[in-house]
Structures are given as structure tokens and as C-alpha cells.
Scaffold this active site. Sequence first.
Site, PDB file in Angstrom:
ATOM      1  N   ASN A   1      71.155 -27.582  12.829  1.00  0.00           N
ATOM      2  CA  ASN A   1      69.890 -27.348  13.293  1.00  0.00           C
ATOM      3  C   ASN A   1      69.569 -26.058  12.861  1.00  0.00           C
ATOM      4  OD1 ASN A   1      67.481 -26.619  14.827  1.00  0.00           O
ATOM      5  ND2 ASN A   1      68.696 -26.535  16.910  1.00  0.00           N
TER       6      ASN A   1
ATOM      7  N   TYR B   1      51.816 -24.510  13.502  1.00  0.00           N
ATOM      8  CA  TYR B   1      52.183 -25.201  12.218  1.00  0.00           C
ATOM      9  C   TYR B   1      51.494 -24.005  11.232  1.00  0.00           C
ATOM     10  CZ  TYR B   1      53.043 -28.519   8.513  1.00  0.00           C
ATOM     11  OH  TYR B   1      53.610 -29.303   7.396  1.00  0.00           O
TER      12      TYR B   1
HETATM   13  P1  NAD Z   1      59.872 -35.724   7.666  1.00  0.00           P
HETATM   14  O1  NAD Z   1      59.526 -35.641   9.219  1.00  0.00           O
HETATM   15  O2  NAD Z   1      59.788 -36.861   6.983  1.00  0.00           O
HETATM   16  O3  NAD Z   1      61.435 -35.024   7.591  1.00  0.00           O
HETATM   17  C1  NAD Z   1      61.888 -33.700   7.910  1.00  0.00           C
HETATM   18  C2  NAD Z   1      63.285 -33.832   8.286  1.00  0.00           C
HETATM   19  O4  NAD Z   1      63.613 -32.643   8.865  1.00  0.00           O
HETATM   20  C3  NAD Z   1      63.856 -34.823   9.258  1.00  0.00           C
HETATM   21  O5  NAD Z   1      64.813 -35.698   8.423  1.00  0.00           O
HETATM   22  C4  NAD Z   1      64.355 -34.316  10.346  1.00  0.00           C
HETATM   23  O6  NAD Z   1      65.429 -34.783  10.936  1.00  0.00           O
HETATM   24  C5  NAD Z   1      64.774 -32.639   9.611  1.00  0.00           C
HETATM   25  N1  NAD Z   1      64.476 -31.802  10.714  1.00  0.00           N
HETATM   26  C6  NAD Z   1      63.516 -31.584  11.675  1.00  0.00           C
HETATM   27  N2  NAD Z   1      63.986 -30.630  12.542  1.00  0.00           N
HETATM   28  C7  NAD Z   1      65.208 -29.876  12.163  1.00  0.00           C
HETATM   29  C8  NAD Z   1      65.976 -28.856  12.397  1.00  0.00           C
HETATM   30  N3  NAD Z   1      65.718 -28.026  13.531  1.00  0.00           N
HETATM   31  N4  NAD Z   1      67.125 -28.839  11.761  1.00  0.00           N
HETATM   32  C9  NAD Z   1      67.514 -29.537  10.635  1.00  0.00           C
HETATM   33  N5  NAD Z   1      66.624 -30.568  10.187  1.00  0.00           N
HETATM   34  C10 NAD Z   1      65.530 -30.849  10.795  1.00  0.00           C
HETATM   35  O7  NAD Z   1      59.158 -34.611   7.007  1.00  0.00           O
HETATM   36  P2  NAD Z   1      58.355 -34.695   5.673  1.00  0.00           P
HETATM   37  O8  NAD Z   1      56.855 -35.304   5.756  1.00  0.00           O
HETATM   38  O9  NAD Z   1      59.190 -35.164   4.687  1.00  0.00           O
HETATM   39  O10 NAD Z   1      57.985 -33.096   5.503  1.00  0.00           O
HETATM   40  C11 NAD Z   1      59.024 -32.151   4.936  1.00  0.00           C
HETATM   41  C12 NAD Z   1      58.372 -30.794   4.789  1.00  0.00           C
HETATM   42  O11 NAD Z   1      57.014 -30.701   4.050  1.00  0.00           O
HETATM   43  C13 NAD Z   1      57.973 -30.031   6.028  1.00  0.00           C
HETATM   44  O12 NAD Z   1      58.306 -28.696   5.808  1.00  0.00           O
HETATM   45  C14 NAD Z   1      56.415 -30.421   6.279  1.00  0.00           C
HETATM   46  O13 NAD Z   1      56.032 -29.160   7.059  1.00  0.00           O
HETATM   47  C15 NAD Z   1      56.135 -30.200   4.739  1.00  0.00           C
HETATM   48  N6  NAD Z   1      54.818 -30.737   4.570  1.00  0.00           N
HETATM   49  C16 NAD Z   1      54.596 -32.309   4.473  1.00  0.00           C
HETATM   50  C17 NAD Z   1      53.446 -32.896   4.173  1.00  0.00           C
HETATM   51  C18 NAD Z   1      53.223 -34.444   4.183  1.00  0.00           C
HETATM   52  O14 NAD Z   1      52.138 -34.708   4.176  1.00  0.00           O
HETATM   53  N7  NAD Z   1      54.172 -34.985   4.450  1.00  0.00           N
HETATM   54  C19 NAD Z   1      52.518 -31.882   3.710  1.00  0.00           C
HETATM   55  C20 NAD Z   1      52.638 -30.726   3.613  1.00  0.00           C
HETATM   56  C21 NAD Z   1      53.840 -30.080   4.078  1.00  0.00           C
END
Ligand code: NAD
Length: 253
Positions: free
Chosen positions: A62, A163
Site C-alpha cells: 500500500n 486529484y
Molecule cells: P488503474 O486504476 O488501471 O491502475 C492503478 C493501479 O494502482 C491498480 O492496479 C491499483 O490496484 C493500484 N493501486 C491503487 N491504489 C494503490 C495503493 N494504495 N498502493 C499500491 N497500489 C495501488 O490506473 P491507470 O489508468 O493505469 O493510471 C495509472 C496512473 O496514471 C495513475 O497515477 C493515474 O492517475 C495516471 N493517469 C491516468 C490517466 C488515464 O487516462 N488512465 C490519465 C492521466 C493520468
Amino acid sequence: MTFDNTVIAITGGARGLGLAMARRLGRQGARLALMDLDGDALDQAVSLLHAEGIASRGFIVNVADEASVQQAFSDILASLGPIQGLVNNAGIVKDGLLVKAKDGKVEKTLPLSQWQQVIDVNLTGVFLCGREAASQMIEAGHQGVIVNISSISRAGNMGQSNYAAAKAGVVALTTTWAGELSRYGIRVGAVAPGFIETDMTASMREDMLEKLTSGVPLRRLGQPEDIAESVAFIMTNEYFTGRVIECDGGLRL
Ligand code: NAD
């Protein structure tokens, strides 16, 4: 920096953008430590990568919890050796407007708990993992790279006080650390993704998706691989530090 036999840790590496980064870096020979809260998703990701010939191990963590982060980094050190790269990618959203007013009545629609959860994971998590990674790199006498995942929302986005504040904070950590850690040969960069095609966008209505896409100058959503490519660029470009790559199809033009 080449990836041959270098150990790279990716938080939130079990799915989504993190898994795409693992594929991209793993194909170039990195040994990966996937760090995630979700043990089942981690197991699936490790077998998926294994089937593609990519070496990885899963570590349950975590990122918002100091003891859990310290334990995970010490487990990685014991089983894979010191890390040379970290991608701070784990992130969550819990959106809500600050307040809503109707008929003269004001409702506080963003509870403190919802604010705090996002700050804890998206900002404090980056701090805790970055601090552990930098310590490990310096102790091992290795050069290293830290890549922090921010977002276009760092500029402010309605419904995302928590966020947006966290993602802006991630950029502040990036520039601060680039200055503090350069003397140890550690570079720090960030990627701010735009709208990326994920499970979330896959479940959106067609007209909503079209509206989203029409606002992007390049007229398409980004792919997880586009973000992975930006991460690989920061990892390998030895003259890059303290800056943010905005990989967003031109959204902020
Ligand atoms: P996702 O939700 O598909 O994956 C996130 C992963 O983080 C999951 O596997 C989850 O289990 C893990 N996670 C969550 N809380 C956690 C914790 N406390 N400790 C350890 N692991 C934890 O998200 P994504 O879309 O792949 O996004 C990845 C990153 O990119 C994030 O930081 C997100 O803010 C950023 N982001 C995503 C987008 C998008 O369009 N997907 C756009 C801008 C930024």
C-alpha cells in the site's frame, strides 16, 4: 542507462498504464518489481509477462502506508537486488465538487475523507516510494532514475480538487528531487498523460467518447503504450531531469 539486468520497480504495476510500462521496459531487458495493492491482479500480471518472456516479480504494497512501503522495498532488495529505476504510477480517483448549492442551501460535496484518500495514495505514496528508492540507489552507489506519473489534471479540473492538487504536487516533488538528487547521479522526471484508452473509457457511451476525442487535437485517445514510451524515454535519456513530458495528443495547446 540500458535496461539489461537493471531492476525497475513500478507502483500500480498490476494493470493499466503500469502494466504497459512493465511490458515496454521488460522487452528491453529490465527485471521488474511490480508493486500493487491487488495481489490477484499482480499474480495475473506476472504470469502474463512471464508468457511474453519478461522477468518480473510481484510485491504487495500500500503506497500510502510507510511501513508497507519500507517492507516492500526491503523485500525487493533481498530478492532482486537494489533498484535502479522507479516509476511512481499507482493512483486513484475519488471525484467530487467542492460544494453544491440549491435553493439557497449549500452542501459540502467533497468530504475530508475523500480528499485525504486521494492525497494519501497519489501524493504521499509518491513521497514514500521516492524516498525509499532514492535511499536504496544511493546506498548501492548506483545511478538511478525516478519517473513520477502526474496528469493533465494538474492544471486544475472541475470535480477533481483532490486529484488535481495531488498531481500538481507530484510535479513539485519532481523538480525538487531533480535538484536534491542530481549530486548522487539520480535523475527525476514526470509524465503527464492526457485521456488514455483504458477500461474506464471502454465502458463509456459512444457519444461521450466521441465528445472526449473531438477535443483532442490529434483526434484520438492515447494508448497505454504512448505513456510507456514516454517513461522509457525518461529512463534512457541521460540529459533529462526535472521536467514533465505532457503526452496528451495536444490537449493543452
Ligand atoms: P488503474 O486504476 O488501471 O491502475 C492503478 C493501479 O494502482 C491498480 O492496479 C491499483 O490496484 C493500484 N493501486 C491503487 N491504489 C494503490 C495503493 N494504495 N498502493 C499500491 N497500489 C495501488 O490506473 P491507470 O489508468 O493505469 O493510471 C495509472 C496512473 O496514471 C495513475 O497515477 C493515474 O492517475 C495516471 N493517469 C491516468 C490517466 C488515464 O487516462 N488512465 C490519465 C492521466 C493520468
